[in-house]
Motif scaffolding. Sequence first.
Motif, PDB file in Angstrom:
ATOM      1  N   SER A  74     -27.433-100.063  25.568  1.00 46.74           N
ATOM      2  CA  SER A  74     -27.707-101.344  26.206  1.00 46.74           C
ATOM      3  C   SER A  74     -27.516-101.233  27.710  1.00 46.74           C
ATOM      4  O   SER A  74     -26.580-100.575  28.192  1.00 46.74           O
ATOM      5  CB  SER A  74     -26.786-102.428  25.631  1.00 46.74           C
ATOM      6  N   SER A  75     -28.375-101.906  28.447  1.00 50.22           N
ATOM      7  CA  SER A  75     -28.281-101.923  29.914  1.00 50.22           C
ATOM      8  C   SER A  75     -27.645-103.201  30.429  1.00 50.22           C
ATOM      9  O   SER A  75     -27.681-103.459  31.641  1.00 50.22           O
ATOM     10  CB  SER A  75     -29.674-101.776  30.523  1.00 50.22           C
ATOM     11  N   ALA A  76     -27.062-104.022  29.544  1.00 54.80           N
ATOM     12  CA  ALA A  76     -26.552-105.329  29.959  1.00 54.80           C
ATOM     13  C   ALA A  76     -25.440-105.211  30.991  1.00 54.80           C
ATOM     14  O   ALA A  76     -25.328-106.062  31.879  1.00 54.80           O
ATOM     15  CB  ALA A  76     -26.054-106.102  28.730  1.00 54.80           C
ATOM     16  N   LEU A  77     -24.619-104.173  30.917  1.00 55.95           N
ATOM     17  CA  LEU A  77     -23.468-104.034  31.814  1.00 55.95           C
ATOM     18  C   LEU A  77     -23.729-103.076  32.971  1.00 55.95           C
ATOM     19  O   LEU A  77     -22.845-102.912  33.826  1.00 55.95           O
ATOM     20  CB  LEU A  77     -22.244-103.562  31.032  1.00 55.95           C
ATOM     21  N   PHE A  78     -24.881-102.457  33.019  1.00 54.22           N
ATOM     22  CA  PHE A  78     -25.175-101.468  34.061  1.00 54.22           C
ATOM     23  C   PHE A  78     -25.981-102.101  35.197  1.00 54.22           C
ATOM     24  O   PHE A  78     -26.726-103.068  35.003  1.00 54.22           O
ATOM     25  CB  PHE A  78     -25.945-100.286  33.488  1.00 54.22           C
ATOM     26  N   ASP A  79     -25.831-101.514  36.372  1.00 52.58           N
ATOM     27  CA  ASP A  79     -26.565-101.936  37.567  1.00 52.58           C
ATOM     28  C   ASP A  79     -27.789-101.032  37.705  1.00 52.58           C
ATOM     29  O   ASP A  79     -27.663 -99.863  38.084  1.00 52.58           O
ATOM     30  CB  ASP A  79     -25.663-101.831  38.794  1.00 52.58           C
TER      31      ASP A  79
END
Length: 514
Positions: A74-79
């Motif tokens: 998941s990319s939800a927490l990445f910048d």
Amino acid sequence: MKRARIVVETPYVIPSAWCWRDDWNTGYDSPYGLFSKFARLNAMGARELAEVFIDRDCGKRGSIVRFPKVDLRSSALFDKAAFAKHLRLDPNAIEHAFVVERLVNRRRRSSDVLRWCARCARYGFHSATYQLDLISACPVHSLALRSRCPRCRSEIPYILTHAVFAEPFCCPSCSFDLAPSLREVRPPSLKLRGKEEGWIDNLVSLFVAEDEMVPVRLELNRKRKFLGIGEFAISHADWRRLESEYTGFVRQVVGVLEAERPGVQLVLPLGPLSVSTKRFSGKTKLIQVKSVRRYKSDDVPIDQKTSAQVKRAWDGKMRASYAVYSGVRRSLWRHVVHDHQTCITSAAAHFWWNMDGESTAAFCPVAEAFIRWRMHWESCGTPRYLFAPMRKDPMGLGAWLGAEAPICPPGWTTDSEQWVSDHVLGSHCLGSFWEFLEKAIANAKRNKIAWSKHSHTGRYTSYWAVTGRDTRACPVRIYEQVRPPSALAAVLANLSHNDQHRKDHQSLLAAIVR
């Protein structure tokens, strides 16, 4: 007199940036592969990676930096801006790194443990498509994907943690090196060829198309169930085949089924469809879990078992499916490869050892095709045992029943469900033989055979769809792709099968020793 000049020394300012090699970016890397190579170049751990790549506005940055534990699917927490800045990735590469997010309807099909190809990982490459459960082998090297460390047999979590990134591209339990080439003094650059990039792009397009089909199928089944004309089921996408084959078949079948509703116009056909209809028998016996009595397997050594003892432990579905496979095998033996029976039996008797992973010279292509076809379906690694009494279950057939057998709509009778399974199984058996024959002819031209149990790709098998209510008014129907007559049939007819061919075949076998 010359004009005086004043020279002012201005120091050269080097912009601060992290180390990165553009030739290590293939455009198809997963977050695990990117973070491992980035950590390798900058001597970083999970905490430092979290400080660089975790989004400052996610609301959990402080706790994540202290104790990193982030799902890499998941990319939800990445910048994503940090990905573009520090790793110099374009939007397409970032989207591919989190390809699982594009499968919004079936998120469960991704693995939370690392799955990798040994040859790809050796050079520091890992694709996010390897995390999809339906992919069992590397599309580039045709090697089975690994999910456990070859040394300690432990799994590697697909998450950003201290243990996983303490040693990049290494097993956190025993420190087994997955990418030894990255430790060299001059690590080689990682570049995918155009053909390999096309395979990965095809995988992504295929699974996205299948994922988008889920709501379409549910809505169409809802309408058909309301009208009382029966639901339909369709085969899964095959990752070894082109995306255009699946989407074309699905669109055509959906168009035909939509036309069964009143007031809907029939769509123009994209290609010929084969339709098989089961004659209604009038029986109303519903599917039973235990329709055939099964016996406990005898406690007899495998080398002393008889075929009857092996079959006693089978259920009714396995018995019926094996009867279909035996019928196809008998038909091929008597009517297709009958001119090469001597070549087949002599080659099977010659290879007394397990051939998986071996590389040998080529011999009679028909003999190679028939032997490897039987090895695939019976899951037998030693050709000599193919013509001996059956000592163990045909695991290739069992794997097909577990992974590819049709799952019919609820309410169908046992006979109808078995009829559909037998029809599709027979088609797959014949199609797989033509594929093995095509590979055998190619091997004969280059005089080399690479024996691998993962070589089957399903190129000549067809997608299927079933519909109906198993009643007289709405019988069971199977839709399949109609393939043009195989050119291999003419090639097979033109292959020599005289005495000189058999002598050449025997001489080639005699030169193959272990």
